[in-house]
Design a protein around this motif. Sequence first.
Motif, PDB file in Angstrom:
ATOM      1  N   VAL C  61       6.550  -0.360   2.261  1.00 36.67           N
ATOM      2  CA  VAL C  61       7.009  -1.105   3.454  1.00 36.67           C
ATOM      3  C   VAL C  61       6.251  -0.722   4.738  1.00 36.67           C
ATOM      4  O   VAL C  61       5.828  -1.735   5.397  1.00 36.67           O
ATOM      5  N   TYR C  62       5.990   0.752   4.792  1.00 37.32           N
ATOM      6  CA  TYR C  62       5.458   1.049   5.743  1.00 37.32           C
ATOM      7  C   TYR C  62       4.146   0.635   6.046  1.00 37.32           C
ATOM      8  O   TYR C  62       3.541   0.048   6.834  1.00 37.32           O
ATOM      9  N   LEU C  63       3.033   0.296   4.960  1.00 37.90           N
ATOM     10  CA  LEU C  63       1.939  -0.014   4.937  1.00 37.90           C
ATOM     11  C   LEU C  63       1.836  -1.684   5.464  1.00 37.90           C
ATOM     12  O   LEU C  63       1.238  -2.034   6.282  1.00 37.90           O
ATOM     13  N   LEU C  64       2.958  -2.329   5.057  1.00 39.42           N
ATOM     14  CA  LEU C  64       3.293  -3.789   5.236  1.00 39.42           C
ATOM     15  C   LEU C  64       3.249  -3.770   6.795  1.00 39.42           C
ATOM     16  O   LEU C  64       2.666  -4.766   7.358  1.00 39.42           O
ATOM     17  N   LEU C  65       4.136  -3.045   7.497  1.00 38.82           N
ATOM     18  CA  LEU C  65       4.559  -3.050   8.724  1.00 38.82           C
ATOM     19  C   LEU C  65       3.194  -2.475   9.500  1.00 38.82           C
ATOM     20  O   LEU C  65       2.980  -2.908  10.653  1.00 38.82           O
ATOM     21  N   LYS C  66       2.534  -1.794   9.068  1.00 44.22           N
ATOM     22  CA  LYS C  66       1.125  -1.195   9.688  1.00 44.22           C
ATOM     23  C   LYS C  66       0.218  -2.488   9.882  1.00 44.22           C
ATOM     24  O   LYS C  66      -0.628  -2.300  10.719  1.00 44.22           O
TER      25      LYS C  66
END
Lengths: 444, 619, 383
Positions: C61-66
């Motif tokens: 999810v962090y990657l997505l937000l990044k």
Amino acid sequence: MAKTKMQNLKMPVKEIKVLAYVLLLVFLALFLAGCYDAKEIDQEVYALVIGVDKGVNNAIRITFQVPTYKDGGQGGMGGGGGDGDNGTETGELDGTVVATVEAPSLIEAINILNATSNRMISLSHAKMLVFSEEYAREGVGRYIEPLARFREVRELMRVVVCRGKAEDFIKENKPVISQNIAKDIELSYLQSQNTGYFRDVFFTEFYIDLLSPYGQPTAIYAGVNEFDQMLDSEPGLSAPPKTYLDIKPGLIPRKGGNKKDLFGTAVFDGDRMVGSLNPEETRFFLMSIGEFERSYFTLEDQNKPGYIYVLEVTAVSKPRIKARIADGVPVIDLSLELDADLASIQSRINYEKSDLIEGFEAYLESYFQKGIKNTIEKTQKEFGTDIFQFGKKIAGNFRTIQEFEEYNWLKHYPEAEINVNVKVNVRRSGYFYETHHIFSTKLE
Amino acid sequence: MKKEQSIFAKALNLITYKKTSRPETFVLPETDEKGNMSQNSNSQDKGKGGQDSKTLTQNQDKQNLSGKAGNGADEQRVTGVGLQKRRIPKKPLSPSQVKAAKAAADSEKTDEVKSDYDSNLEAIKQTFHLPENKDLIIREFKIGKKRKAFLCYLDGMADKNIINEYVLSPLLNMPGSVLPEGKSSALDLENIIETNDVKKLKSINKVTAEILKGNTALYVDGLDYILTCESIGFEKRGVETPKSEAIVKGPQEGFSENLRTNISLLRRIIRNKDLVTEFFEIGEQSSTTVAVVYLQNILNPAILNEVRRRLQSIKTDFLLSVGMLEELIEDNPYSIVPTILTTERPDRAAANIMEGRVAIIVDGSPIALIVPVTINALMHSSEDAGLKWYYTTGLRFIRFVAFATAVLLPGFYLALTTFNHEMIPTDLLIAIAKAKENVPFPTIVEVLLMELGFELIREAGVRIPGIIGNTLGIIGALILGEAAVSANIVSPVLIIIVAATGLSNFAIPNYSLAFGVRVLRFYFILAGAFLGFYGLALAAVLLVLMLVNLKSFGIPFLSIVAPRSKKGKDIVIRWPLWLQESRPDFLNPQDRQRQPEITRQWAQEDPNKQVPAPSDSKE
Amino acid sequence: MVRIIKEGKFGFREAFALLTIMEITKIFYTSPHVIIKELGTAAWYATLISCLTSLLFFGLVYLLLKRFPGNDLYQVFEAATGPKLGKILILIFGVYFLYYAGVNMGEFTIILKVYSKRLTPTEILTVAFLFVLIAQAYVGLEGIARTAYVFFFFIMGGLLLIILLAIPAYELDYLKPWLGYGLDKTILIGILRSSAYDEIIVLAIIINSIHGLKNFKKVGITCLIFTGLTFSICLACILAAFQYTVASEHLSGMFQLSRIIYYSRFFQRVEAIFLFIWVFASLITVSLAFYMALSSYCRAFKINNHRPLLLPFAFLAFTVASWPDNVAEVLEIHVKLIRQYSFLILYFLPLLVLAWSLITGKKGGKASGENQNAKLENAGQGN
């Protein structure tokens, strides 16, 4: 004027009104409804002791002991005791009431008593659950379950199995020293730490052990002492010191004070009582499960028969137990360390001196080892139940619960080979160090 | 809303949402947490704040020039106060405003000081409703037996000695020859009048304001201004020991009703050129002077600006006391706990000013308001700084315990005894049951009875005159309690509960907070009575929810807990003074450092160092 | 002017407290009961497996937000999948949070009724609960976060106290046999029950209130690890005190643990601690979920004030809470759904969006985020 003022405020007046209405409604609703569970303290009576007997007209006979709210109780100091006043018709006794009812279940019994006595009976302060031995031998499982499930019952009450009828036992549960029965009951359990003559068994422990694949439950073994064991002395007769107390509760030769004896351990197999350990065995039992704190041991002097010495024994640490399965035979190594203080030496042999102490310690070690071993053997051979909870250690030899449950340790317990190793340190010798012998005309 | 509406529609109206306009809440601008050493830290604020402070100093200078008792208003803007007030956009005018506007319009013609003796005299007489009004004294005389002049003052407000010796006598003793010829020729009155403060005023309204303060107005025929001379001198209470905040170890001075005295008390403690006093006039009819005192080099300008904004925007006719002002400027007037600290101790006010807060003093009230504060300030006492740090810390813990007891104990007892019997130790339970056996009421009634009884005794004790009041309160409580127990109206345990609660309430150092606590107690009693511990827990969440959303002049009231700011050294535990290096972080003061890292420098010095006596005769 | 509802800002500590409480609350409920029933003695480390799985999901999810810096999860949805589909995704989340709030409330009331208030009707308990809930949601996210921070110490302190006080009851041997009902089952259930940690996704939605991506990562990871350890310790304690046999019978293991604390004849019966922290934790958890539901709805339909919706949503939550007829339904259907299968919504939807954005190559920067906002505003004006 007022208008401008209101505009300065944060909330407009209308909203406050609405809020006030809502608040009022909610509080009103809560007030009307919230008192569902409200019970005044004096609306209820609190059963301190619950007794379970086999019933005659119905499945079980339940006895409750509840304290009364009268000022000052009844008897005051029941010094002499044994006046045999087992309650009037109301079952009233020393600030408490003992009521018995027959019912199909415990909770039903409460119901019946609620209807007939005038106040609600609450079990939330129960301190003792008493089974009669007769009932315990037939299996308590069926009636234990509702106690664990029922919200009101405290997990912290103790489980007692009494010789004779539970009802009679409870009738003898009188506060003798003071009028405070609750304190009396709680303090009586504390004697487990001081004497080691019985194990302080919480209901929750009992219940866990009941379901446990690791071991079997125990309970406090108790009885009513009718004070009839004190035989009249005959002239010329002198009894030798009896150092091994193989006495059942209720049969202790004593007089005065409270009639109930908490003395020994009731041994269960599953939910059925299968036998009992006497106080001496109970102490060895406590030592090997790590619940022994301190006690006085009276031993016969090995060097001077007829003389005794008294030791105050304290446990240094929890016992170390190792378990393995060698060639299909479970092997358990139990080692434990005890401290002993000399409290009395009748023979005046200076065991505390360095030349004697090692031999003395070795003797004590063998004594305790033998005691523990005999106790374990008794449970293995006579009862076949692992009240020592060795299964907890055996479980480490299995990987999964399935394997462990399939193996059924409780069944294999009697086959287990158990090695006991006790180390005793005689540390102190009281106020004396080296005693002098007694001078008399008959000098030996 | 239409006139004709069914009941249903009305009911619906009550529960449906209506858009309401809320004032934007003031939030202290966030500053960089790192740069706390210098003033340069708040780069955001700097522009605004810096400007603010600059204009502020200018104002101050001007004020100092123009006179001591003047308010902050400029001399140049001679338009009347009423006129300024009329310029409020949009909002409908309140009756008082309309009246003021009318009066202003009326006086517009006559406001200007004429250069004519009779019309000026008439104007003054009209303004003060002579001859009905007997307070205004007008003394007519001739200077040098030539020129007509009059002076007027309010009887009782002015010091007659000053008027006689320094105003009248120089004028009367002036030889006529010195007087310049000509009816309207200039007269160097400033150099004749011997009072230390004189003002030349060209507006009757301003003259009126001066007279109302107790100054003396002097008019000499032919001039186009009125001279006011300082002659304030009315009866006032001296500086006495504070009543409600008595301490043992520390100064024994309290504020008095006189504003000037109060400010001088502060100035005596903080001898700093940066200590600034601003004056505001609040109350259209009463024109009460409100002073704002702060340290210009420490206070966050944003806070100052907010204080000014709130004070200036208050429109009311009458400001009686500091309590009224408190209510008018509080962030959330519905809050149960006070968000403004009140103190009657100059030393406490000074200490707070030193930390970067503002003291607001109202003329006529011996109490200062301190803003902004956080909840811990309400639990401090001014003795705290004077005692050893661990004594203080211990005392504070006791106060917090007292707070918890005062708020929770009756509710907790109620919850225990009506719902959760299993949590009472058995012995105690049976004892309570025994004691309660003959009491006919349910516990809730008992608790309310006793609590209300206690409140009654307190309230009555305040009214009963003199020393009897206190004594009667205590004795009344004792006798009432004892009698209630022996009459089987309440159980004895409850007396202990109520007594402990009442006692704890008195241990709370802040007077307003103690009131709040009394309200909260009943709140928890109700919660406990309805739903037991569940109710108490719900009520506690609601209370905390309220507390975390409170703000005191933009500072979250619970700043010490949430939102988290840098931990101070004087919140609950009072750390040793030499560790209290910084001012409270949440105030974002301009200068956070209050002392260097090493305060007790002697500890690092050579113990045998010879130090000469500090003397002025240094060569 | 359409403005997304003002959520306020708060720092690391508040965010950490908020999420940790939301995660940890289930330890007071039936969660230990279920996991011990299924995994026996392995429960205490199975939850660590769940925690690790969750960390993995969280990283994704962090990657997505990044990929979409400056945007929160909902904005990412709309940016990556277009406004229509994005709206649907947001609504799914909203409905889930409402369901979560309702079920948690239901579970709470059931246990409260069993353990403390047998006679009070459920409705009364729920209405009292809702009353505070509405107050919390009325104040908004910032208020909830601060309240959470204040109560965090009470809750963790109380939990710690219970765990420490019960030490005499522990028998570490009860954790044997080590592998429970078999390692394969442990790992499978462990991975499934990563759902028990998936509330962490809330962080991605409120990311703009917690000062951005960096804080998001920090809060998320510390919170997950902290929660994992706490769960593990609590489960181990319950197991050690009650064995896997009895522990799987208790409705609320932690409550039972607090009931067996006994030191002396005076120092016992400390369940009161438990009752308090339990209500605190439940209130904060449910109000956060409730607020998230509200805010999702507001976001999906560009409503700038959530307060008018409070009563209707409270009613909906009440409906959900009184949906199940009995304990069995709550435990075997609803709670299981939330604790065991909710990752299908909370983790997989964002992952699908991530995959989609990878495929379509969509990326968002600060600028696009602003565009998005501008678009939102335009759309709002259109409305």
